[in-house]
Design an enzyme around this catalytic site. Structure first.
Site, PDB file in Angstrom:
ATOM      1  N   TYR A 150      -3.121   8.397  -5.316  1.00 35.38           N
ATOM      2  CA  TYR A 150      -3.821   9.611  -5.746  1.00 35.38           C
ATOM      3  C   TYR A 150      -2.897  10.806  -5.950  1.00 35.38           C
ATOM      4  O   TYR A 150      -3.345  11.854  -6.381  1.00 35.38           O
ATOM      5  CB  TYR A 150      -4.844  10.017  -4.694  1.00 35.38           C
ATOM      6  CG  TYR A 150      -6.207   9.431  -4.917  1.00 35.38           C
ATOM      7  CD1 TYR A 150      -6.398   8.064  -4.842  1.00 35.38           C
ATOM      8  CD2 TYR A 150      -7.288  10.246  -5.195  1.00 35.38           C
ATOM      9  CE1 TYR A 150      -7.649   7.524  -5.038  1.00 35.38           C
ATOM     10  CE2 TYR A 150      -8.542   9.705  -5.391  1.00 35.38           C
ATOM     11  CZ  TYR A 150      -8.712   8.349  -5.319  1.00 35.38           C
ATOM     12  OH  TYR A 150      -9.944   7.823  -5.510  1.00 35.38           O
ATOM     13  N   LYS A 217      -4.173  -1.891   4.407  1.00 32.55           N
ATOM     14  CA  LYS A 217      -3.909  -3.190   3.760  1.00 32.55           C
ATOM     15  C   LYS A 217      -2.446  -3.544   4.012  1.00 32.55           C
ATOM     16  O   LYS A 217      -1.696  -3.884   3.092  1.00 32.55           O
ATOM     17  CB  LYS A 217      -4.156  -3.082   2.260  1.00 32.55           C
ATOM     18  CG  LYS A 217      -5.507  -3.480   1.771  1.00 32.55           C
ATOM     19  CD  LYS A 217      -5.989  -4.827   2.216  1.00 32.55           C
ATOM     20  CE  LYS A 217      -5.701  -5.913   1.219  1.00 32.55           C
ATOM     21  NZ  LYS A 217      -6.258  -7.221   1.641  1.00 32.55           N
ATOM     22  N   ASP A 269     -10.153  -4.832   3.725  1.00 32.66           N
ATOM     23  CA  ASP A 269     -11.175  -5.753   3.196  1.00 32.66           C
ATOM     24  C   ASP A 269     -12.107  -6.213   4.316  1.00 32.66           C
ATOM     25  O   ASP A 269     -13.331  -6.276   4.149  1.00 32.66           O
ATOM     26  CB  ASP A 269     -10.542  -6.934   2.458  1.00 32.66           C
ATOM     27  CG  ASP A 269      -9.324  -7.511   3.161  1.00 32.66           C
ATOM     28  OD1 ASP A 269      -8.867  -6.898   4.151  1.00 32.66           O
ATOM     29  OD2 ASP A 269      -8.834  -8.562   2.748  1.00 32.66           O
ATOM     30  N   ASP A 293     -11.519   6.556  -0.228  1.00 37.59           N
ATOM     31  CA  ASP A 293     -12.416   6.864  -1.342  1.00 37.59           C
ATOM     32  C   ASP A 293     -13.497   5.794  -1.435  1.00 37.59           C
ATOM     33  O   ASP A 293     -14.700   6.082  -1.473  1.00 37.59           O
ATOM     34  CB  ASP A 293     -11.592   6.929  -2.636  1.00 37.59           C
ATOM     35  CG  ASP A 293     -12.397   7.480  -3.802  1.00 37.59           C
ATOM     36  OD1 ASP A 293     -13.495   8.008  -3.572  1.00 37.59           O
ATOM     37  OD2 ASP A 293     -11.934   7.370  -4.942  1.00 37.59           O
TER      38      ASP A 293
END
Ligand code: NAD
Length: 405
Positions: A150, A217, A269, A293
């Protein structure tokens, strides 16, 4: 004229009885939800303090209306007002896709170094939810706001800069990159990670929450998301000795010592599954920008959708509270959408100022309004036997229900 709120190191240090607070109505449905919300906020302050305290609202402009007034979407006057008064509340701002000006929301976050995007995700009894037991959902999401993909460090594949980057990656770094690939950079620093995680742990301790979960992640993106996890654990150990315990240390001591906050981590996830199947196991969730987000909108859906989700972007000096949904242009000016997100963001802002009783008044009155099945179209279509209210009528109903509390 109102007085100026003082802040230091992320804490509000002084709030006058009549603080000046900046408001930006925003684009699309912004003016509708703002009108409904300001009525509720002012009524709650009046009810709690009987005139002893009152917000001195200062209007500032951004987005489409600012272009009309100042020929620029984010005029210097607006930035000066936010910087001076330190607390602001805003409606949604439209961002043109692929071109036009850069997202004003992202610009505001970067200019004022609003590094923490905080989204409380709590179920309000009576709200239609896709879950069987939505009452188990009570998270506070802390999303890093200044880094990650971002940060806006990206190039079109066919541009000179893009080609130069591709050449550099191939020739100097030995990376395989296809021709004409768009390139985006994902910076994640120990500085930004640690200040965010520190803030999330402080919040957990102050609010009596049981755990802080680092969501990442790191199995795939080891040096960015994996490092986020490691720096998170590091700052927990460095800054909060005796106050936090790692999940993997609990077994050694038998059980979580009283009052200690558990620090754990989950892959992003897996976290999307956990918030659905075991929401009761999670309290404060802290994560890099992109994970945040996605996860914050997904979690908002669990408790009634974006129309009900409050949020704030907070730095060490300035805090901007906002409706978390977009400008929903197709409903602009129809007095139709749910002002719940803006109303609850107002409650969050009052809590930030330390006007706790005012925030509770608003939350209780909102809950009463929904339990009475008097709701806007988005909730109405999911409820049996509900009464349909316009945006402004919903605000008025919340004010009326405050009178009864
Ligand atoms: P959106 O949130 O504006 O609208 C998507 C849909 O959600 C709407 O069509 C409507 O059905 C529903 N919705 C949104 N708010 C609602 C409310 N208060 N009550 C009931 N239903 C509601 O998302 P979008 O269409 O993707 O974005 C529109 C514009 O808003 C874009 O320009 C986008 O960049 C901008 N945006 C701004 C912010 C912000 O200012 N913080 C956040 C997200 C999107």
């Amino acid at each position: 004229m109102g007085g100026v709120i003082e802040t230091e190191d992320g804490n509000v240090t002084s709030v006058p009885e009549n603080p000046s607070i900046v408001f930006i109505q925003g684009d699309g449905v912004g003016p509708d939800i703002w009108r409904a919300a300001v009525g509720v906020i002012d009524a709650a302050v009046q009810r709690a303090y009987a005139g002893r305290r009152k917000i001195a609202w200062q209007e500032a402009w951004a987005g489409e209306e600012a272009i009309q007034r100042y020929q620029t979407p984010l005029p210097p006057e607006t930035l000066e007002a936010i910087g001076h008064y330190k607390v602001a509340i805003k409606g949604p701002l439209t961002t043109p896709i692929a071109g036009g000006f850069r997202s004003l929301n992202v610009t505001l976050r970067q200019l004022f170094d609003l590094y923490a995007c905080i989204r409380p995700i709590r179920y309000i009894q009576g709200t239609p939810s896709p879950l069987k037991n939505p009452g188990k959902v009570n998270f506070a999401i802390f999303r890093e706001n200044t880094e990650d993909v971002y940060a806006g460090i990206e190039w079109q594949g066919e541009s000179n800069e893009g080609k130069k980057m591709i050449r550099f990656l191939r020739e100097e770094m030995g990376a395989e990159v296809r021709d004409a690939s768009g390139i985006g950079i994902k910076p994640i620093s120990p500085f930004a990670t640690k200040r965010l995680v520190r803030r999330a742990i402080e919040y957990a301790l102050e609010h009596g929450r049981r755990s802080v979960t680092l969501v990442h992640k790191g199995n795939i993106m080891k040096y960015t998301e994996g490092a986020f996890r490691d720096w998170g654990y590091e700052v927990a150990a460095e800054r909060f000795p005796g106050k936090v315990i790692r999940e993997d240390e609990i077994e050694k001591v038998g059980a979580v010592p009283d009052g200690m906050v558990v620090i754990k981590d989950r892959l992003a996830d897996a976290m999307f599954q956990q918030v659905l199947v075991r929401p009761e196991d999670y309290d404060v969730l802290v994560m890099p920008n992109l994970n945040g987000d996605y996860l914050s909108d997904a979690c908002a859906a669990q408790v009634g959708g974006l129309g009900m989700a409050p949020g704030a972007n907070v730095g060490d000096e300035v805090a901007i509270f906002e409706a978390t949904h977009g400008s929903a242009p197709k409903y602009a000016g129809q007095d139709k959408v749910n002002p719940g997100s803006m109303i609850l963001s107002g409650a969050m802002m009052l809590e930030y100022l330390g006007w706790i009783e005012t925030a509770r008044l608003i939350e209780e009155a909102l809950q009463k309004t929904i339990q009475a099945k008097t709701v806007t179209y988005d909730l109405h279509r999911q409820m049996q036997g509900a009464t349909l209210l316009s945006c402004s009528q919903f605000g008025e109903a919340v004010v009326k229900n405050m009178g009864d509390t």
